[in-house]
Design a protein around this motif. Structure first.
Motif, mmCIF file in Angstrom:
data_model
loop_
_atom_site.group_PDB
_atom_site.id
_atom_site.type_symbol
_atom_site.label_atom_id
_atom_site.label_comp_id
_atom_site.label_asym_id
_atom_site.label_seq_id
_atom_site.Cartn_x
_atom_site.Cartn_y
_atom_site.Cartn_z
ATOM 1 N N THR A 7 3.166 93.939 -31.475
ATOM 2 C CA THR A 7 2.627 93.526 -32.771
ATOM 3 C C THR A 7 3.526 92.447 -33.370
ATOM 4 O OG1 THR A 7 1.790 95.761 -33.113
ATOM 5 C CG2 THR A 7 1.947 94.345 -35.052
ATOM 6 N N PRO A 8 2.981 91.236 -33.630
ATOM 7 C CA PRO A 8 3.801 90.185 -34.252
ATOM 8 C C PRO A 8 4.334 90.640 -35.609
ATOM 9 C CG PRO A 8 1.749 89.275 -33.423
ATOM 10 C CD PRO A 8 1.633 90.774 -33.335
ATOM 11 N N LYS A 9 5.536 90.137 -35.966
ATOM 12 C CA LYS A 9 6.187 90.532 -37.200
ATOM 13 C C LYS A 9 6.603 89.274 -37.957
ATOM 14 C CE LYS A 9 10.466 92.076 -36.951
ATOM 15 N NZ LYS A 9 11.646 92.922 -36.725
ATOM 16 N N GLU A 24 7.072 83.938 -37.411
ATOM 17 C CA GLU A 24 6.397 85.100 -36.831
ATOM 18 C C GLU A 24 7.040 85.389 -35.477
ATOM 19 O OE1 GLU A 24 1.864 86.433 -36.512
ATOM 20 O OE2 GLU A 24 2.337 84.723 -35.236
ATOM 21 N N GLU A 25 7.641 86.552 -35.371
ATOM 22 C CA GLU A 25 8.239 86.968 -34.103
ATOM 23 C C GLU A 25 7.186 87.658 -33.254
ATOM 24 O OE1 GLU A 25 11.482 89.570 -35.050
ATOM 25 O OE2 GLU A 25 12.807 87.902 -35.562
ATOM 26 N N TYR A 26 7.157 87.314 -31.990
ATOM 27 C CA TYR A 26 6.255 87.986 -31.059
ATOM 28 C C TYR A 26 6.904 88.010 -29.687
ATOM 29 C CZ TYR A 26 4.918 83.278 -29.520
ATOM 30 O OH TYR A 26 4.945 81.993 -29.044
ATOM 31 N N TRP A 27 6.413 88.861 -28.845
ATOM 32 C CA TRP A 27 6.984 89.047 -27.515
ATOM 33 C C TRP A 27 5.917 88.749 -26.475
ATOM 34 C CZ3 TRP A 27 12.108 90.746 -27.001
ATOM 35 C CH2 TRP A 27 12.728 91.108 -28.194
ATOM 36 N N GLU A 28 6.322 88.102 -25.390
ATOM 37 C CA GLU A 28 5.404 87.824 -24.289
ATOM 38 C C GLU A 28 6.010 88.336 -22.999
ATOM 39 O OE1 GLU A 28 4.635 83.623 -24.092
ATOM 40 O OE2 GLU A 28 3.027 83.769 -25.555
ATOM 41 N N LYS A 43 11.344 87.271 -26.266
ATOM 42 C CA LYS A 43 11.101 87.064 -27.691
ATOM 43 C C LYS A 43 10.824 85.589 -27.984
ATOM 44 C CE LYS A 43 13.317 87.844 -32.155
ATOM 45 N NZ LYS A 43 14.545 88.351 -32.778
ATOM 46 N N THR A 45 9.303 82.921 -31.398
ATOM 47 C CA THR A 45 8.940 82.822 -32.809
ATOM 48 C C THR A 45 8.114 81.566 -32.998
ATOM 49 O OG1 THR A 45 11.002 81.657 -33.321
ATOM 50 C CG2 THR A 45 10.970 84.019 -33.731
#
Length: 111
Positions: A7-9, A24-28, A43, A45
């Protein structure tokens, strides 16, 4: 207690005119080629502009600050985003919060 990395934060929010800007932090998933795991999460952004009232995303800019230091400021009626695309390259971007247009983008060595 582990965070949900799927879930992006939103982090480092600032109010700028009719919008909010945030990283917006997100992981791939990244196939790093490790022999003992199928994938690793990396990580990323991105800079996003949100409607100040509804918090709906208006625009996502193609800037990836990864896990490096980043900053957002609102000064002189402009949003200034500073981030590193790599450990030694710093980028400064100036955005008009009313039109969401990028006014300038400068990348320099940061040693």
């Amino acid at each position: 207690m582990a965070e949900n990395r799927r879930t992006p934060k939103l982090v480092d929010e600032i109010s700028a005119g009719p919008c909010l800007f945030a990283w917006e932090e997100y992981w791939e998933e990244d196939d790093a080629g490790f022999c003992c795991v199928d994938y690793v999460l990396e990580k990323h952004t991105r800079l996003v502009a949100l409607d100040a009232n509804t918090r709906q995303q208006l625009f996502a800019y193609p800037f990836d600050g990864k896990e490096y230091p980043k900053n957002l400021e609102y000064k002189n009626q402009r949003v200034v985003a500073a981030f590193h695309q790599s450990w030694d390259r710093k980028t400064l971007v100036t955005i008009d919060p009313n039109t969401l247009q990028i006014l300038s983008e400068v990348t320099e060595e940061d040693t």
